[in-house]
Write a protein that holds these residues in place. Structure first.
Motif, mmCIF file in Angstrom:
data_model
loop_
_atom_site.group_PDB
_atom_site.id
_atom_site.type_symbol
_atom_site.label_atom_id
_atom_site.label_comp_id
_atom_site.label_asym_id
_atom_site.label_seq_id
_atom_site.Cartn_x
_atom_site.Cartn_y
_atom_site.Cartn_z
ATOM 1 N N VAL A 1 83.734 -44.577 85.850
ATOM 2 C CA VAL A 1 84.090 -43.165 86.054
ATOM 3 C C VAL A 1 85.479 -42.605 85.475
ATOM 4 N N VAL A 2 85.419 -41.744 84.635
ATOM 5 C CA VAL A 2 86.731 -41.235 84.072
ATOM 6 C C VAL A 2 86.903 -39.752 84.354
ATOM 7 N N THR A 3 88.241 -39.356 83.735
ATOM 8 C CA THR A 3 88.415 -37.776 83.736
ATOM 9 C C THR A 3 88.645 -37.538 82.236
ATOM 10 N N LEU A 4 88.002 -36.721 81.840
ATOM 11 C CA LEU A 4 88.169 -36.258 80.219
ATOM 12 C C LEU A 4 89.497 -35.098 80.251
ATOM 13 N N ALA A 5 90.141 -35.436 79.074
ATOM 14 C CA ALA A 5 91.236 -34.627 78.663
ATOM 15 C C ALA A 5 90.925 -33.177 78.925
ATOM 16 N N ASP A 6 89.928 -32.604 78.496
ATOM 17 C CA ASP A 6 89.787 -31.334 78.535
ATOM 18 C C ASP A 6 89.186 -31.088 80.036
ATOM 19 N N ALA A 7 88.975 -31.688 80.853
ATOM 20 C CA ALA A 7 88.455 -31.290 81.969
ATOM 21 C C ALA A 7 89.228 -31.852 83.312
ATOM 22 N N PRO A 8 90.528 -31.674 83.352
ATOM 23 C CA PRO A 8 91.383 -32.376 84.440
ATOM 24 C C PRO A 8 90.513 -32.033 85.669
ATOM 25 N N GLY A 9 90.681 -33.113 86.716
ATOM 26 C CA GLY A 9 90.250 -33.038 88.252
ATOM 27 C C GLY A 9 88.756 -32.989 88.298
ATOM 28 N N THR A 10 87.959 -33.316 87.009
ATOM 29 C CA THR A 10 86.651 -33.393 87.197
ATOM 30 C C THR A 10 86.169 -34.600 86.771
ATOM 31 N N PRO A 11 85.728 -35.653 87.648
ATOM 32 C CA PRO A 11 85.368 -37.022 87.157
ATOM 33 C C PRO A 11 83.968 -36.895 86.587
ATOM 34 N N MET A 12 83.788 -37.809 85.559
ATOM 35 C CA MET A 12 82.496 -37.766 84.734
ATOM 36 C C MET A 12 82.085 -39.501 84.844
ATOM 37 N N THR A 13 80.806 -39.803 85.135
ATOM 38 C CA THR A 13 80.283 -40.835 85.433
ATOM 39 C C THR A 13 79.352 -41.658 84.150
ATOM 40 N N PHE A 14 79.638 -42.601 83.514
ATOM 41 C CA PHE A 14 78.938 -43.339 82.514
ATOM 42 C C PHE A 14 78.227 -44.330 83.489
ATOM 43 N N GLN A 15 76.728 -44.255 83.596
ATOM 44 C CA GLN A 15 75.995 -45.281 83.878
ATOM 45 C C GLN A 15 75.280 -46.309 83.135
ATOM 46 N N HIS A 16 74.802 -47.200 83.581
ATOM 47 C CA HIS A 16 73.853 -48.086 82.801
ATOM 48 C C HIS A 16 74.756 -48.878 81.558
ATOM 49 N N ILE A 17 75.937 -49.007 81.710
ATOM 50 C CA ILE A 17 76.735 -49.787 80.779
ATOM 51 C C ILE A 17 76.135 -51.381 80.850
ATOM 52 N N ARG A 18 75.918 -51.849 79.786
ATOM 53 C CA ARG A 18 75.628 -53.271 79.477
ATOM 54 C C ARG A 18 76.204 -54.005 78.629
ATOM 55 N N ALA A 19 76.350 -53.663 77.518
ATOM 56 C CA ALA A 19 77.144 -54.255 76.315
ATOM 57 C C ALA A 19 78.509 -53.630 75.928
ATOM 58 N N ASP A 20 79.203 -54.271 75.204
ATOM 59 C CA ASP A 20 80.489 -53.919 74.879
ATOM 60 C C ASP A 20 80.457 -52.630 74.139
ATOM 61 N N THR A 21 81.191 -51.464 74.632
ATOM 62 C CA THR A 21 80.817 -50.181 74.084
ATOM 63 C C THR A 21 82.193 -49.467 73.560
ATOM 64 N N HIS A 22 82.287 -48.756 72.478
ATOM 65 C CA HIS A 22 83.428 -48.009 71.942
ATOM 66 C C HIS A 22 83.059 -46.476 72.199
ATOM 67 N N MET A 23 84.076 -45.827 72.719
ATOM 68 C CA MET A 23 83.746 -44.390 73.219
ATOM 69 C C MET A 23 84.880 -43.512 72.608
ATOM 70 N N PRO A 24 84.623 -42.973 71.548
ATOM 71 C CA PRO A 24 85.793 -42.010 71.025
ATOM 72 C C PRO A 24 85.886 -40.840 71.545
ATOM 73 N N ILE A 25 86.346 -40.799 72.963
ATOM 74 C CA ILE A 25 86.424 -39.706 73.794
ATOM 75 C C ILE A 25 87.780 -39.867 74.400
ATOM 76 N N SER A 26 88.547 -38.592 74.447
ATOM 77 C CA SER A 26 89.878 -38.642 75.021
ATOM 78 C C SER A 26 89.874 -38.325 76.606
ATOM 79 N N ILE A 27 90.272 -39.462 77.191
ATOM 80 C CA ILE A 27 90.188 -39.542 78.688
ATOM 81 C C ILE A 27 91.676 -39.487 79.358
#
Length: 95
Positions: free
Chosen positions: A53-79
């Motif tokens: 569960v993260v907060t995106l840089a362009d959506a302060p105060g709004t949590p975003m949930t990434f689900q079903h993570i099983r393997a090592d993953t790179h996400m080029p997203i600003s949080i």
């Protein structure tokens, strides 16, 4: 969103190597930090679904949930934060 690196500003999609970062033990710890350029999720258990569960840089105060993570993953997203209710093992925040 522009990112400051190496004394200059670059676009979010610029092909630029990561210059620094730090490790977050995501589970159980709320962590807030300046907007990063990306993050790497490390999951020790490949057979169990994890969440992040993260907060995106362009959506302060709004949590975003990434689900079903099983393997090592790179996400080029600003949080800007990682919630302690996350169940992934480690997150590397990269600048």
């Amino acid at each position: 969103m522009d990112i400051r690196a190496f004394g200059s500003y670059y676009g979010q999609t610029a092909s630029l190597p990561y210059a620094s970062g730090f490790l977050v033990n995501a589970s159980g710890t709320n962590t807030t930090f300046p907007a990063c350029r990306g993050f790497f999720i490390e999951s020790a258990s490949k057979n169990a679904d994890k969440i992040l569960v993260v907060t995106l840089a362009d959506a302060p105060g709004t949590p975003m949930t990434f689900q079903h993570i099983r393997a090592d993953t790179h996400m080029p997203i600003s949080i800007t934060s990682i919630s302690g209710i996350s169940t992934v093992d480690h997150v590397y925040v990269m600048y």
